[in-house]
Design an enzyme around this catalytic site. Sequence first.
Site, short mmCIF file in Angstrom:
data_model
loop_
_atom_site.label_atom_id
_atom_site.label_comp_id
_atom_site.label_asym_id
_atom_site.label_seq_id
_atom_site.Cartn_x
_atom_site.Cartn_y
_atom_site.Cartn_z
N GLU A 76 0.82 -1.22 0.00
CA GLU A 76 0.00 0.00 0.00
C GLU A 76 0.85 1.27 0.00
OE1 GLU A 76 -3.70 1.97 2.52
OE2 GLU A 76 -2.39 0.52 3.48
N ASP A 77 1.96 1.27 0.73
CA ASP A 77 2.69 2.51 0.99
C ASP A 77 4.05 2.62 0.33
OD1 ASP A 77 0.58 3.29 2.58
OD2 ASP A 77 1.48 2.53 4.43
#
Length: 706
Positions: A76-77
């Site tokens: 996600e990051d």
Amino acid sequence: MLEARDLVALIKNYNPNSNADLIMSAYAYGREMHAGQTRHSGEEYFMHPVAVAAILAEQRLDDSTIVTALLHDTLEDTRSTYAELEAHFGREIAELVNGVTNLTNLELSSRETKQAENFRKLFMAMSKDLRVILVKLGDRLHNMRTIKHMHAEKQVKKARETMDIYAPLAGRMGMQWMREELEDLSFRVLNPDGRQSIMRRFIKLQQETGDVVQKITTDIRNELEKNDLTADVYGRAKKPYSIWRKMEAKQLGFSRLSDIYGFRVITMSEADCYAVLGALHQRWMAVPGRFKDYISQPKSNGYRSIHTTVSGRDGKRVEIQIRTREMHEVAEAGVAAHWSYRDGVQVENPFAVDPAKWISSLSERFEQSEDHSEFLEHVKLEMYSDQVFCFTPKGEVVKLPKGATPLDYAYAIHTRIGDSCVGAKVDGLRVPLWTRLKNGQSVEIITADGQRPQATWIDIVVTGRAKQAIRRSLREEDRARFVKLGQELARVGFEHVGKRVSDKALKTAAGLLGIGSRQDLLADLGSAQITAREVVEALYPDLAGQDGDEVAAESAVIGLDQNQSFQRARCCQPVPGERIVGIAYKGQGVRVHAIDCPALEEFEDEMRRWIDLQWHSGRHAAAHSVTFDVTIGNDQGVLGRICTLIGEQRANISDLRFVDRKPDFYRLLLEVEVRDLEHLHRVMTAVQADSDVAQLERYRDMSRRP
């Protein structure tokens, strides 16, 4: 931040065969991916995945789960990809990381329909691999421990979501310690004053009484020694939120709340559990109604323990849990105990539940729900429920949530039994269907051919299964009535724009609105799932859109002078859509009458007072009161159902007066606020369609002339 070698050492303590190279590699990869990122506190971001991994290591979980924790935010990051994770760490870990990422993107505290769909996705993810939710719970726990660095508004949102979703989910999985900590951390944010007051009272109590926990622990140990029983005894004060919840539920002040301490006795064998129970009950008086045997009747998540409350030192109530070491391990880890390791091998705990079977039993009935709001209600009921155990006449055990009724019991046996239920006996005595069942009671259901579920049953039952079955039956039974009502509502709606309703028009409208068929459209229309206006707008947007914005009540009438005010005549109560005329009163403005109002006969010789008026053509507010003269059967739930029908048509009941009460029928006057003539017809049609409505007329009171 815990260094890689320290994390490996932590894991090696319970799993000497752990793959240290895999852990070190995941640590290095995660740190590289998160390089340069920081948390709200200003700390290096990677300290968060490491902290989550440490939380899971404390639960003695397997290498794959620990590695997933280290990598759970990479997809996600960071620039990391699924293919890259699979290449480095294998498909199992890549799937787990992807599953956690998908959970992170679910808005579980959003509006209801979307929330229900996301709950469905949550349970689907759990059914694939329960370790996904274990990592997510660890992630949420660490975020809550460090929540003070977030903005105040986000703190409240996260705390509410944790209290409503993640804490009860942890409890449902048997991880009671995590549930209690999540609740208390949320409580700290949502009600800091309440938590502080509990803490201050605890400190004051300790100053007055000394270390009560140590004293009671010693008392229990001494009693066990007298009976030659070997066991470990632990005591603790309950969490502030747990105490606050008890105070709220029992409406008691802190000084009157006695069971604020909890004690655990960990024995060598199951037989010792009952021996300890006997010794404690011989020494101290047991509190009635506070005994539960989850050893003979374990919870569905594998939890086993004996719970009892006794009047201990100085008359204080003492809550004691008694269980074996193996039972205690499951009580601490819940379903996660399935993956626990000891001395390098996966623990074969006889009480640990197979996660696949557990999630299957939990989600089996959810899949049957057609309605999103019902699914959400079912999920929350299942997560929050405590259990009671009742017996069939043959001695078989039926597990039900706390607060369950004989109707819940009937539906737990079989839907057919629930649908045909007409009564119940508890311990041989006939009881009302709304009776709350207690542990150990024997229940017998009385059925009758031809009996069908009643609408009032929805408010009696507490289980999602029962509510779902009742609603399904009511929908099937009411479908024909709803179709008939929908046909009439469609006719009125089409006539309002100068069109004629036809099967082809309804079929076309169903397609435009994404509804399966013409019959489905009429059923939705009759049950207030959609409105006639929406159907008309789908086919004739230009005609339906002419109304524009909602017309304010003070400007609803056209034809008055600028300085003239008006009021609707109380005798005939005209509504937009009816032909009207105004009668001027000196110094009192204008009274608006329906053109057929008998009261107008008085003014036939005073034509100068007559004013030609008409209603504004736009959409009016539902603020025009009309009185119904309605006669209904004197039967349980009828009046409530009539009020519900009116509410479903978006109309408000502003007054209700009984005119005549007979043993079999009631006659009453209902004052209802409607929007216009179409709205009035829709409300009247909905009420008239009810089988218990004998007569319905629009009431005009000529005694209420201006």
